[in-house]
Enzyme design. Structure first.
Site, short mmCIF file in Angstrom:
data_model
loop_
_atom_site.label_atom_id
_atom_site.label_comp_id
_atom_site.label_asym_id
_atom_site.label_seq_id
_atom_site.Cartn_x
_atom_site.Cartn_y
_atom_site.Cartn_z
N ASP A 67 -4.27 9.71 5.40
CA ASP A 67 -4.26 9.67 3.94
C ASP A 67 -5.62 10.05 3.35
O ASP A 67 -6.61 10.15 4.06
CB ASP A 67 -3.83 8.28 3.45
N ASN A 135 -0.39 -6.53 2.46
CA ASN A 135 0.98 -6.47 1.93
C ASN A 135 1.90 -5.65 2.84
O ASN A 135 3.01 -5.30 2.45
CB ASN A 135 0.97 -5.89 0.51
N HIS A 137 1.26 -2.59 4.01
CA HIS A 137 1.23 -1.13 3.89
C HIS A 137 0.70 -0.50 5.16
O HIS A 137 -0.12 -1.08 5.86
CB HIS A 137 0.47 -0.66 2.63
#
Ligand code: F6R
Length: 246
Positions: A67, A135, A137
């Site tokens: 990313d 969370n 991800h």
């Protein structure tokens, strides 16, 4: 899923690096999928040490990163281009042009995402390194991301921006958008290692190991893959012991 339990971050880095080195020795033309963030930094340091001591060569290795933020030029110290150069690329004997990171500066972000996905499909990743968000991800795939997602633009949640704000001078400087490989892109990898260190990751690791397959917890998609190894330290695996602390 296979779990390798280690004592702490230092041991985690050594074990993860050993797996990467083994892959590169077995297959000198390996394609490595790489992550940024705090967790893999020590692993990259171990790769550098090994390269200096034992000469493991990366001349024919390709790297494909997960990313990148949208709108940060590669000279910006918070860009993932910069992170990878500083922490890994500049210290090993990679061949120029063998590194791929999403282009968050593209004028045509949707097209850049499509081109990146084609790159992944035509250069299947032999070993993907992942971290995990609190969370759940993976990459920048936030809760709610469909499991069939390919490389795409993503609006970062406030919680992820807050977690990443530690690297920036001000919270407002943390980009609001990023490009990330999708869940389906990640699951294309032949082998995946997920690294988790510290008590902050314990709840996520517990959910990953015990939880149901659900898009509200993106990492749970890894349960669909048949070659995933979690390397986690004692704190990251401590949920069962101390659930009251969470
Ligand atoms: C980084 C990435 C993220 C991180 C995750 C954990 O390229 O894709 O999913 O792996 O946010 O970050 P750290 O390791 O900083 O806790």
């Amino acid at each position: 899923m296979k779990i390798i339990q280690v004592e702490d971050g230092a041991e985690l880095s050594k074990r993860a690096a050993a797996l990467i080195i083994e892959k590169v020795r077995q297959k000198p033309t390996a394609v490595l999928g790489l992550a940024t963030g705090s967790t893999p930094k020590g692993t990259y340091e171990e790769l550098i040490k090994d390269h200096l001591q034992n000469g493991t060569s990366y001349a024919n290795v390709k790297t494909i990163n997960l990313d990148e933020y949208v709108g940060l030029p590669s000279e910006n110290p918070n860009s993932y281009h910069y992170f990878m150069r500083e922490n890994l690329f500049d210290h090993l004997n990679f061949t120029k042009g063998n590194h791929f990171i999403p282009d968050g500066m593209s004028q045509h972000l949707d097209r850049a995402c499509q081109a990146y996905e084609e790159l992944i499909r035509s250069n299947p990743i032999d070993l993907q390194v992942l971290g995990i968000g609190q969370n759940g991800h993976i990459g920048f795939n936030e809760p709610g991301t469909p499991f069939d997602s390919t490389t795409h633009r993503v609006q970062l949640t406030r919680s992820t921006r807050k977690a990443n704000a530690r690297f920036f001078d001000h919270f407002n400087e943390v980009p609001k958008e990023a490009i990330t490989m999708g869940i389906s892109s990640i699951l294309q990898s032949k082998e995946i290692i997920l690294l988790a260190s510290g008590v902050k990751k314990a709840e996520a690791i517990n959910r990953l190991l015990k939880g149901a397959l659900t898009i509200t917890f993106p990492a749970s998609a890894l349960n669909k893959h048949d070659n995933v190894t979690i390397i986690a330290d004692r704190e990251a695996l401590s949920y069962e012991l101390n659930p009251q602390h969470f």
